[in-house]
Design a protein around this motif. Structure first.
Motif, short mmCIF file in Angstrom:
data_model
loop_
_atom_site.label_atom_id
_atom_site.label_comp_id
_atom_site.label_asym_id
_atom_site.label_seq_id
_atom_site.Cartn_x
_atom_site.Cartn_y
_atom_site.Cartn_z
N VAL A 9 0.85 -1.19 0.00
CA VAL A 9 0.00 0.00 0.00
C VAL A 9 0.88 1.25 0.00
O VAL A 9 1.55 1.55 0.99
CB VAL A 9 -0.94 0.03 1.23
N ASP A 10 0.90 1.95 -1.12
CA ASP A 10 1.70 3.18 -1.25
C ASP A 10 1.13 3.98 -2.41
O ASP A 10 0.78 3.42 -3.44
CB ASP A 10 3.18 2.83 -1.51
N ASP A 11 1.04 5.29 -2.24
CA ASP A 11 0.45 6.12 -3.30
C ASP A 11 1.42 6.41 -4.44
O ASP A 11 1.01 6.94 -5.47
CB ASP A 11 -0.10 7.43 -2.73
N HIS A 12 2.68 6.07 -4.29
CA HIS A 12 3.67 6.30 -5.34
C HIS A 12 3.96 5.00 -6.10
O HIS A 12 4.39 4.01 -5.50
CB HIS A 12 4.97 6.87 -4.76
N ARG A 16 5.94 1.37 -4.96
CA ARG A 16 5.36 0.02 -5.02
C ARG A 16 6.22 -0.88 -5.90
O ARG A 16 6.44 -2.05 -5.57
CB ARG A 16 3.92 0.08 -5.56
N LYS A 36 -3.30 2.10 -3.63
CA LYS A 36 -2.74 3.44 -3.71
C LYS A 36 -3.11 4.33 -2.52
O LYS A 36 -2.58 5.42 -2.38
CB LYS A 36 -3.19 4.13 -5.00
N ASN A 37 -4.04 3.86 -1.68
CA ASN A 37 -4.44 4.65 -0.52
C ASN A 37 -5.12 3.75 0.52
O ASN A 37 -5.32 2.55 0.28
CB ASN A 37 -5.39 5.78 -0.94
N GLU A 40 -8.44 1.86 -0.56
CA GLU A 40 -8.18 0.68 -1.39
C GLU A 40 -7.58 -0.45 -0.55
O GLU A 40 -7.87 -1.63 -0.78
CB GLU A 40 -7.22 1.04 -2.54
N ASP A 56 2.17 2.41 3.67
CA ASP A 56 2.73 3.76 3.74
C ASP A 56 1.90 4.58 4.73
O ASP A 56 0.73 4.26 4.99
CB ASP A 56 2.70 4.39 2.34
N MET A 59 -0.77 9.23 2.72
CA MET A 59 -1.41 8.93 1.43
C MET A 59 -2.68 9.76 1.29
O MET A 59 -3.28 10.15 2.29
CB MET A 59 -1.75 7.44 1.33
N PRO A 60 -3.13 10.03 0.05
CA PRO A 60 -4.38 10.78 -0.16
C PRO A 60 -5.61 9.93 0.15
O PRO A 60 -5.51 8.71 0.27
CB PRO A 60 -4.31 11.14 -1.65
N ASN A 63 -5.16 8.08 5.01
CA ASN A 63 -3.76 7.79 5.30
C ASN A 63 -3.59 6.41 5.92
O ASN A 63 -4.56 5.72 6.27
CB ASN A 63 -3.14 8.88 6.18
#
Length: 213
Positions: A9-12, A16, A36-37, A40, A56, A59-60, A63
């Motif tokens: 799980v990471d928005d970048h 990932r 991504k957030n 999700e 992460d 995150m948008p 978090n």
């Protein structure tokens, strides 16, 4: 032994991808999904039931801290390891209080990263000195309360106190002259009886209840 099923799980996307590249080199880890957030992450956890979530923090939409709290409330058996570029003790301590098993810094060597992740997967990570100090600040020393209020056996109390002192499973094993397997069994029982998720919560409990010398 079946591989540990991992949700990243990471928005970048590049973060990932980097984690995926590290994990795919090892047979004991299987990536089953990516998010991504936090929202999700919750959805995929419900669908896939991973063994471990690499989460992460910033995150948008939602978090990692909020997602951790929700996931642990629904799936307490799922291990969550926070992944971060900063060892800011405030965010990390908050995550651990919400049930995360620990954290990994994104910028450490991949071999060290995998070694630490395996230790989290096997419940073999002792608490860091920084986290222990944060607990001491949060819970000043209290006098011991009546033993009947603690739903643990004498041996389980001994294990709890050693965990709260920051000892690893191996060190507890050597101190009490029992096997590491027995230590893990005691820890599992203690966590279940106290409805807690990790060593940080156990340590907080020990100090709250005045069980430390």
């Amino acid at each position: 032994m079946q591989p540990f099923r991992i949700l990243i799980v990471d928005d970048h996307a590049h973060a990932r991808e980097g984690i995926r590249e590290i994990l795919e080199e090892f047979d004991d880890f299987l990536i089953i999904g990516e998010a991504k957030n936090g929202k999700e992450a919750i959805q995929l956890t419900e669908e896939l039931i991973p063994d471990i979530i690499l989460m992460d923090i910033k995150m948008p939409m939602m978090n990692g801290l909020e997602a951790t709290k929700i996931i642990k409330s629904k799936f307490p058996f799922v291990k969550i390891v926070m992944i971060t570029v900063s060892d800011d003790i405030t965010d990390l301590f908050d995550a651990l209080k919400k049930g995360a098993q620990g954290y990994l810094l994104k910028n450490i060597q991949s071999d060290t990263w995998i070694e630490h992740l395996r230790a989290f997967a096997l419940d073999e990570v002792p608490m860091s000195k920084e986290i222990a100090l944060q607990i001491l600040k949060e819970f000043p020393h209290k006098k011991a309360i009546e033993e009947e209020n603690i739903p643990l056996s004498n041996r389980e109390l001994e294990v709890l106190q050693l965990v709260a002192k920051g000892l690893s499973n191996k060190e507890i094993s050597n101190t009490l002259f029992i096997s590491e397997h027995t230590v893990k069994s005691h820890l599992k029982n203690i966590l279940s009886k106290l409805h807690l998720d990790n060593r940080v919560q156990l340590t907080s409990y020990a100090f709250q209840k005045g069980l430390m010398d």
